[in-house]
Design a protein around this motif. Sequence first.
Motif, mmCIF file in Angstrom:
data_model
loop_
_atom_site.group_PDB
_atom_site.id
_atom_site.type_symbol
_atom_site.label_atom_id
_atom_site.label_comp_id
_atom_site.label_asym_id
_atom_site.label_seq_id
_atom_site.Cartn_x
_atom_site.Cartn_y
_atom_site.Cartn_z
ATOM 1 N N PHE A 46 11.184 4.801 2.477
ATOM 2 C CA PHE A 46 9.871 4.948 3.047
ATOM 3 C C PHE A 46 8.832 3.615 2.553
ATOM 4 C CE2 PHE A 46 5.499 7.600 2.391
ATOM 5 C CZ PHE A 46 5.041 7.222 3.643
ATOM 6 N N ALA A 47 8.610 2.955 3.465
ATOM 7 C CA ALA A 47 7.554 1.771 3.220
ATOM 8 C C ALA A 47 6.105 2.549 3.341
ATOM 9 C CB ALA A 47 7.844 0.766 4.078
ATOM 10 N N ARG A 48 5.538 2.865 2.010
ATOM 11 C CA ARG A 48 4.368 3.543 2.268
ATOM 12 C C ARG A 48 3.206 2.611 2.722
ATOM 13 N NH1 ARG A 48 2.160 8.137 0.269
ATOM 14 N NH2 ARG A 48 4.201 8.786 -0.717
ATOM 15 N N GLU A 49 3.466 1.225 2.182
ATOM 16 C CA GLU A 49 2.146 0.307 2.265
ATOM 17 C C GLU A 49 2.818 -0.714 3.508
ATOM 18 O OE1 GLU A 49 -0.719 0.443 1.196
ATOM 19 O OE2 GLU A 49 -0.235 2.233 -0.177
ATOM 20 N N PHE A 50 1.861 -1.332 4.192
ATOM 21 C CA PHE A 50 1.996 -2.484 4.955
ATOM 22 C C PHE A 50 2.891 -3.689 4.339
ATOM 23 C CE2 PHE A 50 -0.958 -0.562 8.199
ATOM 24 C CZ PHE A 50 -0.082 0.251 8.882
ATOM 25 N N LYS A 51 2.147 -3.915 3.142
ATOM 26 C CA LYS A 51 2.700 -5.176 2.516
ATOM 27 C C LYS A 51 4.268 -4.816 2.030
ATOM 28 C CE LYS A 51 1.974 -7.719 -1.629
ATOM 29 N NZ LYS A 51 0.957 -7.888 -2.888
#
Length: 275
Positions: A69-74
């Motif tokens: 899961f890539a929670r943040e766009f960064k």
Amino acid sequence: MKRLWITLVLGICMVWAGAVWAQTQGQQLVLGISEGTSGGLDHAQVIAKYQGLAEVIGRAIKSKVSVVFAREFKQLEEGMQTGRFDFVMARPSDYPARGMRDYGYSYIASTKPDGQCFIIVPKGSALKSVAELKGKRIALPEQVAYMSRFCSAELRDRGIQLDKESVQYVREQAAVGFYLDNKFADVGGVASYSGIAKKWEKDGNRILHKSVAQPYFPMVAHKRIRPEQLKAIQAELMTLPDSESGQEVLKRIGIQQFDTGSETRMRDLLKWLNI
């Protein structure tokens, strides 16, 4: 001597081919998932939601695929930039599009239905067309948001230049509806797949205009994934509606089906958005 040289070259080629094979066969690959700023799922919930899709991809190329899961766009962008993610499925769509343009990722598919910008007005509005938006108060999501850029591009193509209009940028799409309901704005722009868009007409309001359709929730693959593997994954994705188990995978994700014919639109998306 010549025979020894040929044997040596063949041996090197076989080692190289084996190394390439090992990159994408028989080892665990990573599917990076981003649902943008919507929702509120934690890592465990995202894994449960997309594990069935990961298994579909893995079955197509005979490899184990895990979900991250890539929670943040960064985190999402860094995962593509460094090649950490073998596969990426993300919204908003400009991130997978950047993966293709900037980091060498290959197109696999997008999902159905496509995404659109809905230009909405409250009940009782006298507005009949986009051309009448000039001089009106317009509410949009925050200026850097994907859908704000999406709506801006659509209105630009329809002759409305937002830098010459009265535009109020709000933090969330739900706030666009609040502005219209409370007469702080005359017209707003929201995503077709947003919660507010899905209930806007049910509440007696109007959708004044629907934009051109653009790919929604695309999936892309790192360049280490070979062309024949991409085709195998596409074939597997396209058969999902044909079985109960496949339909369950689609239902869990919240889409109708995959679309493997949107590559051209994906490659043109960032240019259209002026990103």
